[in-house]
Scaffold this motif. Structure first.
Motif, short mmCIF file in Angstrom:
data_model
loop_
_atom_site.label_atom_id
_atom_site.label_comp_id
_atom_site.label_asym_id
_atom_site.label_seq_id
_atom_site.Cartn_x
_atom_site.Cartn_y
_atom_site.Cartn_z
N LEU B 53 1.76 19.53 -16.16
CA LEU B 53 1.53 19.41 -15.07
C LEU B 53 0.11 20.46 -14.89
O LEU B 53 0.38 21.47 -15.51
CB LEU B 53 2.49 19.99 -14.02
CG LEU B 53 2.05 20.07 -12.26
CD1 LEU B 53 3.23 19.69 -11.52
CD2 LEU B 53 1.53 21.52 -12.23
N PHE B 54 -0.82 20.44 -14.27
CA PHE B 54 -1.97 21.07 -14.14
C PHE B 54 -2.13 21.43 -12.56
O PHE B 54 -2.34 20.52 -11.95
CB PHE B 54 -3.10 20.74 -14.78
CG PHE B 54 -3.47 20.50 -16.22
CD1 PHE B 54 -2.80 19.24 -16.68
CD2 PHE B 54 -4.06 21.14 -17.08
CE1 PHE B 54 -3.03 19.13 -18.26
CE2 PHE B 54 -4.27 21.12 -18.31
CZ PHE B 54 -3.61 20.06 -18.97
N PHE B 55 -2.12 22.91 -12.28
CA PHE B 55 -2.27 23.19 -10.85
C PHE B 55 -3.25 24.13 -11.12
O PHE B 55 -3.40 25.07 -11.44
CB PHE B 55 -1.02 23.80 -10.52
CG PHE B 55 -1.03 24.20 -8.94
CD1 PHE B 55 -1.94 25.04 -8.42
CD2 PHE B 55 -0.33 23.63 -8.12
CE1 PHE B 55 -2.16 25.45 -7.14
CE2 PHE B 55 -0.44 23.99 -6.59
CZ PHE B 55 -1.09 24.91 -6.43
N VAL B 56 -4.71 23.72 -10.45
CA VAL B 56 -5.75 24.72 -10.53
C VAL B 56 -5.67 25.65 -9.33
O VAL B 56 -5.45 25.42 -8.05
CB VAL B 56 -6.97 23.90 -10.44
CG1 VAL B 56 -8.12 24.94 -10.16
CG2 VAL B 56 -7.35 23.01 -11.51
N VAL B 57 -5.56 26.94 -9.78
CA VAL B 57 -5.44 28.09 -8.65
C VAL B 57 -7.10 28.56 -8.54
O VAL B 57 -7.16 28.77 -7.14
CB VAL B 57 -4.67 29.23 -9.41
CG1 VAL B 57 -4.76 30.60 -8.46
CG2 VAL B 57 -3.26 28.91 -9.78
N GLU B 58 -7.93 28.60 -9.32
CA GLU B 58 -9.20 29.00 -9.01
C GLU B 58 -10.09 28.18 -9.94
O GLU B 58 -9.98 27.90 -11.11
CB GLU B 58 -9.05 30.61 -9.23
CG GLU B 58 -10.70 31.19 -8.44
CD GLU B 58 -10.52 32.75 -8.86
OE1 GLU B 58 -9.40 33.26 -8.33
OE2 GLU B 58 -11.37 33.15 -9.23
N GLY B 59 -11.24 28.13 -9.29
CA GLY B 59 -12.29 27.19 -10.28
C GLY B 59 -12.33 25.82 -10.29
O GLY B 59 -11.53 25.07 -9.18
N ASN B 60 -12.65 25.13 -11.19
CA ASN B 60 -12.55 23.51 -11.26
C ASN B 60 -12.32 23.21 -12.86
O ASN B 60 -12.99 23.69 -13.63
CB ASN B 60 -14.04 22.90 -11.02
CG ASN B 60 -14.37 23.00 -9.46
OD1 ASN B 60 -13.69 22.09 -8.64
ND2 ASN B 60 -14.90 24.20 -8.81
N LEU B 61 -11.25 22.27 -12.77
CA LEU B 61 -11.08 21.89 -14.11
C LEU B 61 -11.58 20.30 -14.17
O LEU B 61 -11.17 19.43 -13.23
CB LEU B 61 -9.41 21.88 -14.43
CG LEU B 61 -8.93 21.35 -15.62
CD1 LEU B 61 -9.44 22.35 -16.84
CD2 LEU B 61 -7.28 21.63 -15.54
N GLY B 62 -11.72 20.00 -15.46
CA GLY B 62 -12.06 18.22 -15.54
C GLY B 62 -11.08 17.90 -16.69
O GLY B 62 -10.48 18.73 -17.71
N ILE B 63 -10.41 16.76 -16.76
CA ILE B 63 -9.71 16.34 -17.62
C ILE B 63 -10.14 14.95 -17.88
O ILE B 63 -10.30 13.98 -17.32
CB ILE B 63 -8.02 16.00 -17.23
CG1 ILE B 63 -7.65 17.53 -16.85
CG2 ILE B 63 -7.55 15.60 -18.61
CD1 ILE B 63 -5.99 17.57 -16.61
#
Lengths: 122, 122
Positions: B53-63
């Protein structure tokens, strides 16, 4: 296997308004990812076979344990170990992301007027 | 059973600065709650026996997946099903809350120069 999808919590919270009625937004390793709006007093209960994770997205949540109260603000989380009696409460509405084992009743082994037998999936 | 404690994510993120090196902040049903700072390109990998599980708290993530890219912004999450090849990346630093099975290597079954064999607990 279902294709991985991005889950937007704000969108999920915007889809309902009733309190103490969790919605399912995904699954992880046999657990349900849930969102709920909490305000007022929940009932004392415990979960016999699963931990329960509370992650506060907005607002403030209190959880009463037999040894005292813990407070959880936005950006904070707390894991209630299985078998631990607890009672959530919130003075103002709190938006909360939860994780429970799949199918676990929201009131665990202690049914009350706040038990939700079947949870909607958003 | 350990006493339930409130986990403040901002405090955990403030405790380290290196990237692609997850820290453990708690456990839930045999899974590890982790936080990580991600920037740049990770390596292709999959986890044979656990969802992630990935939960982004701040910023932006790509997968990146074999069928395309998913984007995850703050307040969003995504579950990578077990066995699914993926490659996280971030143009700018992203602060991410993750859940993996206890002891799962960050690069799954595909060791690389970014494998972290033993994770620190905060």
């Amino acid at each position: 296997m279902s294709a991985p999808v991005t889950i937007n919590l704000a969108d999920k919270f915007a889809a309902f308004s009733d309190r103490w009625n969790p919605r399912i937004v995904g699954t992880y390793n046999g657990n349900e990812l849930r969102v709920a709006k909490l305000q007022g007093d929940f009932t004392w209960h415990s979960h016999a076979d699963t931990d329960e994770l509370f992650f506060v997205v907005e607002g403030n949540l209190g959880i009463e344990f037999r040894d005292g109260v813990r407070r959880i603000g936005a950006g904070e989380m707390l894991v209630v170990p299985k078998g631990t009696e607890h009672r959530p409460f919130a003075e103002d509405e709190a938006l909360v992301f939860l994780i429970d084992r799949e199918g676990e009743p929201n009131t665990g082994i202690n049914p009350s007027d706040l038990t939700r037998a079947s949870l909607e999936t958003l």
